[in-house]
Design an enzyme around this catalytic site. Structure first.
Site: not given
Length: 262
Positions: A116, A136
Site C-alpha cells: 500500500e 490482509e
C-alpha cells in the site's frame, strides 16, 4: 544521508533528486508509527524544496519493507491500544500530494502495508523476485490503508479484486503486464534503476512535471468537463514562464534545454 525525526527515515540529497529511505534495515524496514511519522516529515520537507525535481522512495539494506511491524500490529488489536490509526493514511496522502513525481524502488519484499505504501507513488520499479502483494485477508482483515481505493484506479476493478481477495503475491511479470509497475529488473539493481528513472524525469521542466502530476491526479476526482477546465487552468499558469520559452527555444536550436524552475 540526513536522518529525519527519530532516525527511522533518511533523505539523501542528490542535486535535483531526493532519495527517501526507510531506514530500519535490521528489521527489514518494518514500519512502526515512528517510521511512518518520519517518512511523512521527509516528504513534507521535500514538497517545499524548489531544488528537488523528482523523488525516490527506497528501503535501506537488501529489502524495501517487510510491511507493518508485527509487534505493533499485535498491540493494535488490544481494546486499550493507543496507536494512532491515522498515521499511515496521513503518510500515504502526503506522498500522493507531494508536488514532485515519486518513484518507488521495490526490492525483495513489499507485502501488505508495504504494498500500500507504494500505491500513491507515481512510478514503481519492481524486482523480479520481489514478494509483492496484499495479504490482509489471510490475517483476518482486509487492506484498508487505501489499497481498495487506489489499486482499482491503477489496474481496474476486476484485477484489484483478484489481488485483494485472494491474498496472494502478484507475479512480477503480471504486475508489469497490468500496468501496476513500470519496470522490472534484478532486485540488486532496483535502487539504481529507480534513481535513474527519477534522473530522467529531472531532465524535464519541473513546473511542467508538477502541474502535469496535479492534472493527472485530478482525472479520477472530477467530472470530465471540470477536469478539462482544471487542465487548461494549470496549462495557462505556465504560459509566461521562462522555462516554457526555454523549452521551445532549445528545440528550435536543437540543443538541450536549461530549465531553472522560473
Amino acid at each position: 544521508m540526513e536522518s529525519i525525526g527519530t532516525g527511522l527515515a533518511a533523505i539523501d540529497w542528490n542535486d535535483r533528486r531526493a532519495d527517501v529511505y526507510l531506514s530500519r534495515p535490521e528489521k527489514r524496514n518494518a514500519m512502526t508509527v515512528d517510521l511512518m511519522r518520519d517518512l511523512t516529515e521527509a516528504f513534507e520537507r521535500i514538497d517545499t524544496d524548489d531544488e528537488v525535481w523528482a523523488v525516490t522512495l527506497l528501503g535501506e539494506g537488501p529489502v524495501f519493507s517487510a510491511g507493518m511491524d508485527l509487534s505493533m500490529m499485535r498491540d493494535r488489536v488490544e481494546p486499550d491500544s493507543e496507536i494512532d490509526r491515522d498515521t499511515f493514511p496521513a503518510l500515504l496522502e502526503t506522498i500522493e500530494s507531494t508536488r514532485q513525481p515519486v518513484v518507488a524502488g521495490i526490492k525483495r519484499a513489499a507485502p501488505a502495508g508495504a504494498f500500500e505504501l507504494t500505491l500513491p507513488c507515481d512510478f514503481r520499479i519492481l524486482g523480479r523476485d520481489a514478494k509483492y502483494g496484499l495479504l490482509e485477508v489471510a490475517l483476518g482483515t482486509f487492506p484498508h490503508g487505501g489499497g481498495t481505493q487506489r489499486l482499482p484506479r491503477l489496474v481496474g476493478l476486476s484485477k484489484a479484486k483478484e489481488i485483494v481477495l485472494t491474498g496472494e503475491f502478484v507475479d512480477p511479470k503480471e504486475a508489469k503486464r497490468m500496468g501496476l509497475v513500470h519496470e522490472l529488473c534484478d532486485d540488486e539493481a532496483v535502487d539504481e534503476r529507480a534513481k535513474a528513472f527519477a534522473d530522467r524525469l529531472c531532465e524535464n521542466a519541473p513546473l511542467g512535471l508538477e502541474n502535469g502530476k496535479r492534472a493527472l491526479n485530478a482525472a479520477f476526482e472530477m467530472p470530465l468537463e471540470q477536469g478539462l477546465q482544471f487542465e487548461r487552468t494549470l496549462g495557462r499558469e505556465l504560459d509566461d514562464t521562462d522555462d516554457y520559452r526555454e523549452g521551445f527555444e532549445a528545440r528550435l536550436e536543437e540543443r538541450e534545454p536549461q530549465f531553472r524552475r522560473e
